[in-house]
Design an enzyme around this catalytic site. Structure first.
Site, PDB file in Angstrom:
ATOM      1  N   ARG A 278      -3.283  32.080  66.540  1.00 34.95           N
ATOM      2  CA  ARG A 278      -4.817  31.910  66.774  1.00 34.95           C
ATOM      3  C   ARG A 278      -5.784  32.717  65.775  1.00 34.95           C
ATOM      4  O   ARG A 278      -5.235  33.843  65.360  1.00 34.95           O
ATOM      5  CB  ARG A 278      -4.841  32.274  68.092  1.00 34.95           C
ATOM      6  CG  ARG A 278      -4.145  31.264  69.151  1.00 34.95           C
ATOM      7  CD  ARG A 278      -4.354  32.019  70.323  1.00 34.95           C
ATOM      8  NE  ARG A 278      -3.675  30.966  71.586  1.00 34.95           N
ATOM      9  CZ  ARG A 278      -2.346  30.694  71.889  1.00 34.95           C
ATOM     10  NH1 ARG A 278      -1.600  31.589  71.317  1.00 34.95           N
ATOM     11  NH2 ARG A 278      -2.059  29.753  72.623  1.00 34.95           N
TER      12      ARG A 278
ATOM     13  N   HIS B 224      -3.144  27.112  65.348  1.00 32.10           N
ATOM     14  CA  HIS B 224      -2.126  26.361  64.434  1.00 32.10           C
ATOM     15  C   HIS B 224      -3.109  25.312  63.539  1.00 32.10           C
ATOM     16  O   HIS B 224      -2.595  24.342  63.076  1.00 32.10           O
ATOM     17  CB  HIS B 224      -1.177  25.588  65.238  1.00 32.10           C
ATOM     18  CG  HIS B 224      -0.226  26.472  65.881  1.00 32.10           C
ATOM     19  ND1 HIS B 224       0.116  27.702  65.340  1.00 32.10           N
ATOM     20  CD2 HIS B 224       0.505  26.078  67.057  1.00 32.10           C
ATOM     21  CE1 HIS B 224       1.039  28.302  66.474  1.00 32.10           C
ATOM     22  NE2 HIS B 224       1.096  27.202  67.353  1.00 32.10           N
TER      23      HIS B 224
ATOM     24  N   HIS C  91       7.981  26.291  63.969  1.00 36.79           N
ATOM     25  CA  HIS C  91       7.811  26.283  65.517  1.00 36.79           C
ATOM     26  C   HIS C  91       8.901  25.757  66.410  1.00 36.79           C
ATOM     27  O   HIS C  91       8.627  24.938  67.232  1.00 36.79           O
ATOM     28  CB  HIS C  91       6.298  25.461  65.984  1.00 36.79           C
ATOM     29  CG  HIS C  91       5.532  26.046  67.321  1.00 36.79           C
ATOM     30  ND1 HIS C  91       6.152  26.219  68.300  1.00 36.79           N
ATOM     31  CD2 HIS C  91       4.492  26.772  67.304  1.00 36.79           C
ATOM     32  CE1 HIS C  91       5.478  26.653  69.175  1.00 36.79           C
ATOM     33  NE2 HIS C  91       4.506  27.146  68.840  1.00 36.79           N
TER      34      HIS C  91
ATOM     35  N   GLU D  89       8.675  32.632  66.301  1.00 36.71           N
ATOM     36  CA  GLU D  89       7.841  32.142  65.071  1.00 36.71           C
ATOM     37  C   GLU D  89       7.533  33.468  64.236  1.00 36.71           C
ATOM     38  O   GLU D  89       6.633  34.381  64.718  1.00 36.71           O
ATOM     39  CB  GLU D  89       6.616  31.390  65.416  1.00 36.71           C
ATOM     40  CG  GLU D  89       6.662  30.592  66.470  1.00 36.71           C
ATOM     41  CD  GLU D  89       5.479  30.171  67.192  1.00 36.71           C
ATOM     42  OE1 GLU D  89       4.550  29.817  66.813  1.00 36.71           O
ATOM     43  OE2 GLU D  89       5.680  30.563  68.577  1.00 36.71           O
TER      44      GLU D  89
END
Length: 343
Positions: free
Chosen positions: A78, A103, A174, A310
């Site tokens: 973000r 993303h 992801h 991630e």
């Protein structure tokens, strides 16, 4: 390397590429989204199981609201307020997550593009270009992802990117893992270790406050292994706001070299996955917002049926000068390595 047609999108044929080592471990990668579509990993006895959540067909990946298996670029995670300032200019991004950017772009990010693919040195190289200003980020950029299945039973992902202007680059994958096998229950019994003495607390919109806080004495402390389900629903404000674990941990020993930062184990399946990276952070997301849907082989995915680890620069880094910089350009090439290794 096996190559087979997966479908057609954006006027281009999309393919699946199968990478395999001599021990039978294999990964199936698509040139759409640079996706990990399948990941067949061994347990302690060498039995293989597909441990990556995903879909059997291309069409669901055209939506893929959960980002199953996808490479995220230009920027993972973000950016608060969907904007950032760089070199005296403010850049406005897609506002797709409660007024924030998530993303890069829900529909036009790298996970929704067809990449150029070619076999290279026993692995698969994928490249994608974006123009100056595309998705709101400066610079004519070229992104490269290189997948290998190693003889150590790892899937090794090498990321590179170049830009002719200073810009923000923060790539990740992801993939959602379930060490029981995809579609085989939830991940609450998985035992996780994160080699991280600190994390970045976030507000109700999952934007870091800027603080780097110690994990000690909190349910965020995974320095020794814990079952994910043991503390995920604790009366702790960070977990309550995020609906469970969905936070960035500050990996110990960050110096730009590849080192082990996490370990995930499911004792019932006898399968252990270690995570190695040269990046400073890792977002552990416990699948808190997964909703019932059909995945591969007729399996149903549901609440917390997979987790993501991630590797990344921290969320909202472009607006947090105290965080390790994710600004790259003509004088700073982007390069990162992450490996998920089954031992």
């Amino acid at each position: 390397m096996k190559k087979e047609l997966f479908g057609t999108v954006q006027g281009r044929d999309v393919y699946l590429y199968t990478l395999e080592n001599s021990r039978g471990m294999k990964a199936v990668i698509s040139d759409f989204g640079a996706l990990i579509v399948e990941l067949h990993a061994p347990d302690h006895a060498g039995n293989l199981e597909d441990v990556a959540l995903g879909y059997d067909a291309l069409e669901p990946y055209l939506v893929n609201g959960c980002f199953f298996g996808a490479v995220i670029a230009p920027n993972a995670n973000r950016i608060g307020g969907a904007r950032f300032a760089l070199d005296g200019q403010v850049y406005t991004l897609s506002s797709d997550d409660g007024g924030n950017n998530l993303h890069s772009h829900k529909d036009l990010g790298a996970h929704k593009r067809v990449w150029d693919a070619r076999e290279e040195n026993g692995g698969l190289a994928l490249t994608l270009s974006m123009r100056d200003g595309e998705l709101g980020f400066p610079g004519n950029r070229t992104f490269r992802v290189f997948y290998q299945v190693t003889e150590e039973n790892g899937i090794r992902i090498t990321y590179d990117a170049d830009s002719d202007r200073r810009t923000v680059i923060n790539m990740t994958n992801h993939c959602y893992f379930n060490l029981n096998g995809q579609g085989r229950g939830d991940i609450m019994g998985h035992r996780l270790q994160l080699l991280a003495a600190s994390y970045t607390p976030a507000d109700a919109g999952s934007i870091p406050t800027g603080e780097i806080a110690p994990v000690e004495g909190t349910p965020m402390d995974f320095r020794t292994p814990y079952r994910i389900g043991d503390r995920i629903d604790s009366d702790f404000d960070q977990l309550k706001m995020a609906g469970g674990y969905d936070h960035n941990w500050v990996c110990d020993g960050y110096d730009g070299t590849v080192r082990k930062i996490a370990s995930l184990e499911n004792e019932s399946a006898g399968r252990i996955m270690e995570v190695y990276t040269d990046l400073p952070g890792v977002q552990f997301y416990a699948g808190n917002f997964l909703k019932p849907e059909q995945g591969k082989a007729g399996k149903t995915y549901d609440f917390r049926s997979g987790l993501a680890l991630e590797t990344q620069y921290y969320p909202d880094t472009p607006n947090k000068p105290q965080f390790p910089s994710s600004v790259f350009g003509p004088e700073r090439h982007y390069h990162a390595v992450t490996e998920y290794r089954f031992v």
